[in-house]
Write a protein that holds these residues in place. Sequence first.
Motif, PDB file in Angstrom:
ATOM      1  N   HIS A  68       0.862  -1.165   0.000  1.00  0.00           N
ATOM      2  CA  HIS A  68       0.000   0.000   0.000  1.00  0.00           C
ATOM      3  C   HIS A  68       0.912   1.234   0.000  1.00  0.00           C
ATOM      4  O   HIS A  68       2.131   1.113   0.017  1.00  0.00           O
ATOM      5  CB  HIS A  68      -0.882   0.040   1.248  1.00  0.00           C
ATOM      6  N   TRP A  69       0.313   2.423   0.028  1.00  0.00           N
ATOM      7  CA  TRP A  69       1.075   3.643   0.278  1.00  0.00           C
ATOM      8  C   TRP A  69       0.685   4.186   1.645  1.00  0.00           C
ATOM      9  O   TRP A  69      -0.462   4.612   1.852  1.00  0.00           O
ATOM     10  CB  TRP A  69       0.790   4.696  -0.797  1.00  0.00           C
ATOM     11  N   GLY A  70       1.622   4.135   2.600  1.00  0.00           N
ATOM     12  CA  GLY A  70       1.423   4.840   3.852  1.00  0.00           C
ATOM     13  C   GLY A  70       1.612   6.334   3.643  1.00  0.00           C
ATOM     14  O   GLY A  70       2.123   6.778   2.615  1.00  0.00           O
ATOM     15  N   HIS A  71       1.203   7.126   4.642  1.00  0.00           N
ATOM     16  CA  HIS A  71       1.244   8.576   4.495  1.00  0.00           C
ATOM     17  C   HIS A  71       1.545   9.212   5.848  1.00  0.00           C
ATOM     18  O   HIS A  71       1.004   8.800   6.877  1.00  0.00           O
ATOM     19  CB  HIS A  71      -0.110   9.074   3.959  1.00  0.00           C
ATOM     20  N   ALA A  72       2.424  10.201   5.843  1.00  0.00           N
ATOM     21  CA  ALA A  72       2.730  10.987   7.038  1.00  0.00           C
ATOM     22  C   ALA A  72       3.088  12.398   6.588  1.00  0.00           C
ATOM     23  O   ALA A  72       3.363  12.641   5.406  1.00  0.00           O
ATOM     24  CB  ALA A  72       3.877  10.365   7.825  1.00  0.00           C
ATOM     25  N   ARG A  73       3.081  13.329   7.540  1.00  0.00           N
ATOM     26  CA  ARG A  73       3.490  14.695   7.207  1.00  0.00           C
ATOM     27  C   ARG A  73       4.120  15.358   8.422  1.00  0.00           C
ATOM     28  O   ARG A  73       3.906  14.957   9.564  1.00  0.00           O
ATOM     29  CB  ARG A  73       2.312  15.526   6.687  1.00  0.00           C
ATOM     30  N   THR A  74       4.904  16.395   8.134  1.00  0.00           N
ATOM     31  CA  THR A  74       5.562  17.146   9.204  1.00  0.00           C
ATOM     32  C   THR A  74       5.786  18.579   8.749  1.00  0.00           C
ATOM     33  O   THR A  74       5.904  18.853   7.552  1.00  0.00           O
ATOM     34  CB  THR A  74       6.905  16.504   9.591  1.00  0.00           C
ATOM     35  N   ARG A  75       5.886  19.479   9.734  1.00  0.00           N
ATOM     36  CA  ARG A  75       6.275  20.858   9.469  1.00  0.00           C
ATOM     37  C   ARG A  75       7.702  21.148   9.931  1.00  0.00           C
ATOM     38  O   ARG A  75       8.301  22.139   9.510  1.00  0.00           O
ATOM     39  CB  ARG A  75       5.321  21.830  10.167  1.00  0.00           C
ATOM     40  N   ASP A  76       8.227  20.303  10.817  1.00  0.00           N
ATOM     41  CA  ASP A  76       9.516  20.624  11.426  1.00  0.00           C
ATOM     42  C   ASP A  76      10.487  19.447  11.502  1.00  0.00           C
ATOM     43  O   ASP A  76      11.581  19.589  12.039  1.00  0.00           O
ATOM     44  CB  ASP A  76       9.298  21.180  12.831  1.00  0.00           C
ATOM     45  N   TYR A  77      10.119  18.290  11.005  1.00  0.00           N
ATOM     46  CA  TYR A  77      10.922  17.068  11.039  1.00  0.00           C
ATOM     47  C   TYR A  77      11.081  16.505  12.449  1.00  0.00           C
ATOM     48  O   TYR A  77      11.773  15.501  12.641  1.00  0.00           O
ATOM     49  CB  TYR A  77      12.314  17.293  10.422  1.00  0.00           C
ATOM     50  N   LEU A  78      10.451  17.112  13.435  1.00  0.00           N
ATOM     51  CA  LEU A  78      10.514  16.635  14.818  1.00  0.00           C
ATOM     52  C   LEU A  78       9.226  15.950  15.235  1.00  0.00           C
ATOM     53  O   LEU A  78       9.242  14.992  16.004  1.00  0.00           O
ATOM     54  CB  LEU A  78      10.806  17.789  15.773  1.00  0.00           C
ATOM     55  N   THR A  79       8.098  16.448  14.762  1.00  0.00           N
ATOM     56  CA  THR A  79       6.791  15.874  15.034  1.00  0.00           C
ATOM     57  C   THR A  79       6.159  15.452  13.723  1.00  0.00           C
ATOM     58  O   THR A  79       6.076  16.251  12.784  1.00  0.00           O
ATOM     59  CB  THR A  79       5.870  16.883  15.750  1.00  0.00           C
ATOM     60  N   TRP A  80       5.735  14.206  13.669  1.00  0.00           N
ATOM     61  CA  TRP A  80       5.146  13.643  12.460  1.00  0.00           C
ATOM     62  C   TRP A  80       3.718  13.193  12.745  1.00  0.00           C
ATOM     63  O   TRP A  80       3.436  12.640  13.812  1.00  0.00           O
ATOM     64  CB  TRP A  80       5.949  12.432  11.984  1.00  0.00           C
ATOM     65  N   GLU A  81       2.845  13.411  11.794  1.00  0.00           N
ATOM     66  CA  GLU A  81       1.497  12.876  11.849  1.00  0.00           C
ATOM     67  C   GLU A  81       1.428  11.617  10.986  1.00  0.00           C
ATOM     68  O   GLU A  81       1.753  11.673   9.796  1.00  0.00           O
ATOM     69  CB  GLU A  81       0.484  13.881  11.316  1.00  0.00           C
ATOM     70  N   HIS A  82       1.017  10.501  11.568  1.00  0.00           N
ATOM     71  CA  HIS A  82       0.711   9.306  10.796  1.00  0.00           C
ATOM     72  C   HIS A  82      -0.734   9.427  10.314  1.00  0.00           C
ATOM     73  O   HIS A  82      -1.665   9.547  11.117  1.00  0.00           O
ATOM     74  CB  HIS A  82       0.864   8.048  11.652  1.00  0.00           C
ATOM     75  N   LEU A  83      -0.922   9.403   9.007  1.00  0.00           N
ATOM     76  CA  LEU A  83      -2.214   9.678   8.386  1.00  0.00           C
ATOM     77  C   LEU A  83      -2.810   8.409   7.782  1.00  0.00           C
ATOM     78  O   LEU A  83      -2.131   7.381   7.675  1.00  0.00           O
ATOM     79  CB  LEU A  83      -2.030  10.760   7.313  1.00  0.00           C
ATOM     80  N   PRO A  84      -4.081   8.462   7.376  1.00  0.00           N
ATOM     81  CA  PRO A  84      -4.693   7.273   6.767  1.00  0.00           C
ATOM     82  C   PRO A  84      -3.930   6.804   5.530  1.00  0.00           C
ATOM     83  O   PRO A  84      -3.281   7.597   4.838  1.00  0.00           O
ATOM     84  CB  PRO A  84      -6.099   7.756   6.395  1.00  0.00           C
ATOM     85  N   ILE A  85      -4.019   5.520   5.262  1.00  0.00           N
ATOM     86  CA  ILE A  85      -3.395   4.942   4.075  1.00  0.00           C
ATOM     87  C   ILE A  85      -3.857   5.701   2.834  1.00  0.00           C
ATOM     88  O   ILE A  85      -5.047   5.986   2.674  1.00  0.00           O
ATOM     89  CB  ILE A  85      -3.749   3.453   3.972  1.00  0.00           C
ATOM     90  N   ALA A  86      -2.901   6.043   1.976  1.00  0.00           N
ATOM     91  CA  ALA A  86      -3.229   6.855   0.797  1.00  0.00           C
ATOM     92  C   ALA A  86      -3.669   6.010  -0.391  1.00  0.00           C
ATOM     93  O   ALA A  86      -4.654   6.337  -1.054  1.00  0.00           O
ATOM     94  CB  ALA A  86      -2.030   7.715   0.407  1.00  0.00           C
ATOM     95  N   LEU A  87      -2.945   4.950  -0.684  1.00  0.00           N
ATOM     96  CA  LEU A  87      -3.271   4.094  -1.826  1.00  0.00           C
ATOM     97  C   LEU A  87      -3.448   2.660  -1.361  1.00  0.00           C
ATOM     98  O   LEU A  87      -2.605   2.112  -0.640  1.00  0.00           O
ATOM     99  CB  LEU A  87      -2.168   4.129  -2.891  1.00  0.00           C
ATOM    100  N   THR A  88      -4.539   2.055  -1.799  1.00  0.00           N
ATOM    101  CA  THR A  88      -4.864   0.665  -1.509  1.00  0.00           C
ATOM    102  C   THR A  88      -5.028  -0.078  -2.830  1.00  0.00           C
ATOM    103  O   THR A  88      -5.658   0.456  -3.758  1.00  0.00           O
ATOM    104  CB  THR A  88      -6.180   0.580  -0.713  1.00  0.00           C
ATOM    105  N   PRO A  89      -4.454  -1.261  -2.985  1.00  0.00           N
ATOM    106  CA  PRO A  89      -4.644  -2.001  -4.245  1.00  0.00           C
ATOM    107  C   PRO A  89      -6.128  -2.194  -4.554  1.00  0.00           C
ATOM    108  O   PRO A  89      -6.922  -2.527  -3.663  1.00  0.00           O
ATOM    109  CB  PRO A  89      -3.955  -3.341  -3.966  1.00  0.00           C
ATOM    110  N   ARG A  90      -6.485  -1.981  -5.813  1.00  0.00           N
ATOM    111  CA  ARG A  90      -7.875  -2.095  -6.245  1.00  0.00           C
ATOM    112  C   ARG A  90      -8.105  -3.505  -6.795  1.00  0.00           C
ATOM    113  O   ARG A  90      -7.799  -3.793  -7.958  1.00  0.00           O
ATOM    114  CB  ARG A  90      -8.193  -1.037  -7.308  1.00  0.00           C
TER     115      ARG A  90
END
Length: 469
Positions: A68-90
């Motif tokens: 799948h494609w996991g997804h995360a984001r950050t503004r400062d490289y110190l705190t990361w948000e783990h977000l919902p899976i972005a891509l799931t096989p169809r």
Amino acid sequence: MKSAHDRDAHGAIRRATVKAAHDPLRPTYHFHAPAQWMNDPNGTFFRNGVVELFYQFNPYSDTFGKMHWGHARTRDYLTWEHLPIALTPRSSWKEDECWSGCCTTTPEGKGVIFYTSIEGVSGGAIPNTIRVAHGDASFLHWDQEREPVIDPASIPERVRNDVRDPYVFSHDGTFFVIVGAVTSEATDQASVLIFRATDETLLHWEYAGHLFDGDEECTFPECPNFVKLGDRWVLVISPMRPVEYHVGAFSSTNPTLEVERSGVVDFSSEYYATNTIVDDRGRTILFAWIRGFPKGRGWNGCLALPREIRLAPDGTLLQYPIKETERLRLHSLSVPKTDLGESTVTIADASIYNLEFLVNFSLADNASLDIEFVSEESTVFHLSVGTDLLRVGGINVPAKHDADSARSLRLFTDRSVIELFADDGRYCVTRVVESLVTCNRIVVRKNGGVAVDRIDYWSMRKLAFEDRF
């Protein structure tokens, strides 16, 4: 609304999180998925002060598979948000897995993911294709398009089935996409193929030839990245051996890289599968997967520290941990100047497996500096630097320098990971060392004419993760 598949996937991740979190080998200040298997960083993208990071992810196991494609984001490289899976096989398309790719925006500013769509993974009879997914303004919801944008069958020369790992860039007002491939005429040739967009939708592409051809030992140029640094272009590939770079000239009218210099990004095969961003400060930042961890621990894989990359005047690729890495430092310590002249210096007043460690020194001819990470009974990890060779945990790196020139070793330890940046980023080596957590001291030995100017070290804070899936 989440699909039943996504609910199952996120449930599997949560169940594995407790086991993963309590594993003493798991790195703490290197980015990692909430649990389970992760590999290649995908679709790294900078927008509005935010780094969007996607990655190869198996939510069901700590082994490779069911990508799948996991997804995360950050503004400062110190705190990361783990977000919902972005891509799931169809599965309705007989799509088995979503493999590596990239993320960009159309000229209208809409997010679009390019990814490798794998069909027939069990039998290998059906070739993979390049598909896209369109995102909304949040970058949280992605609609995958069934119709491929690049199909190996449409390439006007014979290619093997595995055409993959798309990377999109623009130059002179034109969008291009490159992919790794093996062309198969008289003999197999590992090549990076290039396509030119025919309109602004980024859905239609025309074949433009070979950006780059690998040498005879290159079996496949995985995860190609292509960036401009100053007036030169740099191709980074993961060719089933240590990641390498090729520097040269490129034009949109003749889209072939004219290679002027080549080198190794990281001399360990445990550093692999890179991707890039360019941020609002103009920095080109390189991400990569660290691999080689043991199985059965509820997690597997992490990312290397983000590296800013530049070119030296001679065309050598220089790599530096991004400046934000210094904000991970907690307690600052140093070896007293009165001790630096000793033939042996021992450091035992910090958590040896959770450090940033910096040594500045110079060597006379035939001298060497040895650094050993030691447990109660034995040396767990050893590196040695001379005037013409750097030895790092069993890897030999040609690193010739003039005698008495200024040298540096900047080394990071994170439970089971070691990352070394030598001589201001000219040489990098990443190692996975499972027994590093048993070490209780560092021993620095001077052999021959060695002058150590300073030794500084810092304990490191953990990254903060917030689960939002």
